[in-house]
Design a protein around this motif. Structure first.
Motif, PDB file in Angstrom:
ATOM      1  N   UNK A   1      49.823  42.507  43.815  1.00  0.00           N
ATOM      2  CA  UNK A   1      49.180  43.829  43.795  1.00  0.00           C
ATOM      3  C   UNK A   1      48.901  44.216  42.346  1.00  0.00           C
ATOM      4  N   UNK A   2      47.626  44.397  42.013  1.00  0.00           N
ATOM      5  CA  UNK A   2      47.239  44.786  40.652  1.00  0.00           C
ATOM      6  C   UNK A   2      47.408  46.295  40.486  1.00  0.00           C
ATOM      7  N   UNK A   3      48.554  46.681  39.939  1.00  0.00           N
ATOM      8  CA  UNK A   3      48.836  48.098  39.683  1.00  0.00           C
ATOM      9  C   UNK A   3      48.043  48.583  38.475  1.00  0.00           C
ATOM     10  N   UNK A   4      48.032  47.767  37.423  1.00  0.00           N
ATOM     11  CA  UNK A   4      47.225  48.081  36.235  1.00  0.00           C
ATOM     12  C   UNK A   4      46.619  46.780  35.719  1.00  0.00           C
ATOM     13  N   UNK A   5      45.316  46.636  35.900  1.00  0.00           N
ATOM     14  CA  UNK A   5      44.630  45.414  35.501  1.00  0.00           C
ATOM     15  C   UNK A   5      44.044  45.591  34.104  1.00  0.00           C
ATOM     16  N   UNK A   6      43.893  44.488  33.377  1.00  0.00           N
ATOM     17  CA  UNK A   6      43.290  44.513  32.041  1.00  0.00           C
ATOM     18  C   UNK A   6      41.926  43.847  32.115  1.00  0.00           C
ATOM     19  N   UNK A   7      41.086  44.120  31.155  1.00  0.00           N
ATOM     20  CA  UNK A   7      39.709  43.640  31.169  1.00  0.00           C
ATOM     21  C   UNK A   7      39.484  42.373  30.347  1.00  0.00           C
ATOM     22  N   UNK A   8      40.461  42.026  29.540  1.00  0.00           N
ATOM     23  CA  UNK A   8      40.317  40.858  28.671  1.00  0.00           C
ATOM     24  C   UNK A   8      41.446  39.881  28.961  1.00  0.00           C
ATOM     25  N   UNK A   9      41.125  38.765  29.632  1.00  0.00           N
ATOM     26  CA  UNK A   9      42.147  37.784  29.968  1.00  0.00           C
ATOM     27  C   UNK A   9      42.887  38.171  31.240  1.00  0.00           C
ATOM     28  N   UNK A  10      43.890  37.373  31.570  1.00  0.00           N
ATOM     29  CA  UNK A  10      44.726  37.663  32.724  1.00  0.00           C
ATOM     30  C   UNK A  10      44.144  37.256  34.061  1.00  0.00           C
ATOM     31  N   UNK A  11      42.995  36.524  34.057  1.00  0.00           N
ATOM     32  CA  UNK A  11      42.429  36.090  35.334  1.00  0.00           C
ATOM     33  C   UNK A  11      43.352  35.091  36.020  1.00  0.00           C
ATOM     34  N   UNK A  12      43.443  35.200  37.334  1.00  0.00           N
ATOM     35  CA  UNK A  12      44.187  34.210  38.095  1.00  0.00           C
ATOM     36  C   UNK A  12      43.309  32.990  38.347  1.00  0.00           C
ATOM     37  N   UNK A  13      43.929  31.830  38.365  1.00  0.00           N
ATOM     38  CA  UNK A  13      43.240  30.569  38.644  1.00  0.00           C
ATOM     39  C   UNK A  13      43.792  30.006  39.953  1.00  0.00           C
ATOM     40  N   UNK A  14      42.885  29.648  40.854  1.00  0.00           N
ATOM     41  CA  UNK A  14      43.257  29.174  42.179  1.00  0.00           C
ATOM     42  C   UNK A  14      42.626  27.811  42.437  1.00  0.00           C
ATOM     43  N   UNK A  15      43.389  26.922  43.060  1.00  0.00           N
ATOM     44  CA  UNK A  15      42.884  25.591  43.408  1.00  0.00           C
ATOM     45  C   UNK A  15      43.268  25.284  44.843  1.00  0.00           C
ATOM     46  N   UNK A  16      42.276  24.900  45.640  1.00  0.00           N
ATOM     47  CA  UNK A  16      42.464  24.580  47.045  1.00  0.00           C
ATOM     48  C   UNK A  16      42.823  23.102  47.196  1.00  0.00           C
ATOM     49  N   UNK A  17      44.051  22.829  47.589  1.00  0.00           N
ATOM     50  CA  UNK A  17      44.480  21.436  47.720  1.00  0.00           C
ATOM     51  C   UNK A  17      43.763  20.739  48.879  1.00  0.00           C
ATOM     52  N   UNK A  18      43.340  21.487  49.900  1.00  0.00           N
ATOM     53  CA  UNK A  18      42.514  20.867  50.945  1.00  0.00           C
ATOM     54  C   UNK A  18      41.244  20.284  50.341  1.00  0.00           C
ATOM     55  N   UNK A  19      40.648  20.995  49.415  1.00  0.00           N
ATOM     56  CA  UNK A  19      39.453  20.500  48.745  1.00  0.00           C
ATOM     57  C   UNK A  19      39.788  19.283  47.879  1.00  0.00           C
ATOM     58  N   UNK A  20      40.913  19.312  47.210  1.00  0.00           N
ATOM     59  CA  UNK A  20      41.328  18.200  46.352  1.00  0.00           C
ATOM     60  C   UNK A  20      41.558  16.932  47.179  1.00  0.00           C
ATOM     61  N   UNK A  21      42.153  17.063  48.357  1.00  0.00           N
ATOM     62  CA  UNK A  21      42.433  15.890  49.193  1.00  0.00           C
ATOM     63  C   UNK A  21      41.163  15.107  49.502  1.00  0.00           C
ATOM     64  N   UNK A  22      40.050  15.818  49.639  1.00  0.00           N
ATOM     65  CA  UNK A  22      38.791  15.148  49.921  1.00  0.00           C
ATOM     66  C   UNK A  22      38.256  14.334  48.763  1.00  0.00           C
ATOM     67  N   UNK A  23      38.840  14.505  47.577  1.00  0.00           N
ATOM     68  CA  UNK A  23      38.408  13.764  46.392  1.00  0.00           C
ATOM     69  C   UNK A  23      39.346  12.608  46.053  1.00  0.00           C
ATOM     70  N   UNK A  24      40.474  12.532  46.743  1.00  0.00           N
ATOM     71  CA  UNK A  24      41.485  11.540  46.412  1.00  0.00           C
ATOM     72  C   UNK A  24      41.309  10.261  47.221  1.00  0.00           C
ATOM     73  N   UNK A  25      41.815   9.163  46.690  1.00  0.00           N
ATOM     74  CA  UNK A  25      41.822   7.907  47.429  1.00  0.00           C
ATOM     75  C   UNK A  25      42.987   7.899  48.407  1.00  0.00           C
TER      76      UNK A  25
END
Length: 393
Positions: free
Chosen positions: A235-259
């Motif tokens: 929950x973003x109680x107080x967000x900032x405008x410079x930096x602090x972005x969350x980074x998300x990676x979908x492992x379902x998507x990654x599985x499709x790229x793996x051997x």
């Protein structure tokens, strides 16, 4: 209140349902092979068919009210030669299956009843949708989910979450108990050693990595526990405008790229994850990629700050791990999102790696918590079942 199971002398009525048997593709004395009207194929063992056909009325008294569809009774768990199929055919346009046994008796089963034994979980029928850096996240208003809840809105929210592993809630009151209210509305709180909820803001004496302003690499939370939590909310109680972005990676998507070879190595070789301090000492041993017995992906375990490779890990594993690490950090796979002010980001901690970019403004304040995945899925199932009957309110 639980409903009673039908008694043995109640006829099993085959009603007109969407799911029907297209044809019986094979009849053997110990099994049937069925092609369904939706194109799916199933195999059913003879003994299971016998259990399904005759068990419902054997529970009596108090037990009858609590079986919840149990398809066996202890008195039945004794195989006999009569549990051999002599013949099988369909009636009522595929709505019914009739099985004749070697002893001359017959059982009549509704096709829907048989099909439901494999497909009766709406949550398992959800088709997961993969995503990458380009995905934009829709949001649901807090009022429609919590303050003046709409079953349709809640079902849409939960469906999207189960499909994507990420969902946003907007216009959340800037109060400490808002996450608890959301938890009560969509699942339930799942407390950890961090408490019911935890503050994520910079401090002079940080107790966890979220309390620093530096960037946080991709990870899942509490990977060092034997059973890491499944659902996380921020929950973003107080967000900032410079930096602090969350980074998300979908492992379902990654599985499709793996051997297949790399997936095999990372799913069959367990590694250790350790958290040790003056107040805690946690250890979890998991493969990085986890699958259930049916081959379905169930979770990822990753945190480069906590991983400890046992001596038994083979050399090939490290190369597979490095290829995986490069994939999850590839820019095209990393979805960056700044949680809007007064919004809550809900994500699957077992499917979605998350990190955070560095920031300077120390007024940034986020509150986090974990939710019960079982309770969330229970809520979804009830709503999905009500919707299938046209009974959403």
């Amino acid at each position: 209140m639980k409903t009673a199971a039908p008694s043995a002398d109640q006829p099993r009525v085959c009603i007109d349902e969407e799911i029907r048997i297209s044809r019986i593709e094979g009849v053997q004395e110990d099994r049937l092979h069925i092609l369904w009207s939706d194109g799916g194929r199933s195999q059913y063992w003879a003994y299971w068919i016998r259990l399904r056909a005759t068990s419902a009325g054997l529970f009596t008294g108090v037990a009858q009210n609590w079986t919840d569809g149990a398809n066996f009774h202890p008195q039945q768990l004794l195989a006999s030669e009569s549990d051999r199929i002599e013949h099988a055919h369909t009636t009522d346009g595929g709505a019914c299956l009739v099985v004749t046994w070697r002893d001359g008796t017959s059982d009549r089963l509704a096709a829907r009843d048989i099909w439901s034994a494999e497909h009766d979980d709406p949550a398992r029928r959800i088709e997961r949708k993969t995503w990458n850096s380009a995905k934009a996240w829709p949001s649901w208003d807090f009022s429609s989910l919590i303050e003046e809840p709409s079953s349709e809105a809640l079902l849409a929210f939960l469906t999207f979450y189960l499909e994507h592993g990420v969902a946003l809630i907007s216009n959340v009151p800037r109060r400490a108990n808002s996450l608890a209210r959301i938890a009560d509305g969509i699942a339930s709180l799942a407390p950890s050693h961090l408490g019911d909820a935890f503050d994520i803001r910079t401090t002079d004496n940080p107790k966890h990595i979220g309390e620093v302003a530096a960037g946080i690499p991709l990870h899942i939370d509490l990977v060092y526990r034997q059973f890491p939590p499944s659902v996380q909310a921020l929950h973003a109680i107080n967000q900032v405008q410079d930096g602090g972005e969350n980074e998300l990676v979908d492992i379902h998507h990654i599985l499709g790229q793996m051997t297949a070879e790399d997936i095999e190595l990372l799913s069959t070789t367990p590694v250790d994850f350790v958290a040790r301090s003056a107040s805690v000492h946690f250890r979890g041993r998991h493969p990085v990629l986890q699958f259930d017995l049916d081959g379905n992906f169930t979770g990822v375990a990753y945190n480069q700050y906590k991983i400890s490779f046992p001596p038994s890990v083979p050399p090939a594993y490290y190369f597979a791990f490095e290829r995986f690490r490069r994939m999850i950090h590839a820019p095209e796979n990393v979805n960056r999102v700044r949680i809007p002010q007064d919004a809550v980001l809900v994500f699957d901690n077992r499917r979605t790696l998350h990190g955070r970019q560095a920031f300077r403004d120390t007024s940034r304040h986020v509150i986090g918590c974990f939710l019960s995945d079982d309770d969330l899925r229970s809520r979804y199932r009830l709503l999905a079942e009500a919707a299938s009957r046209g009974q959403l309110v």
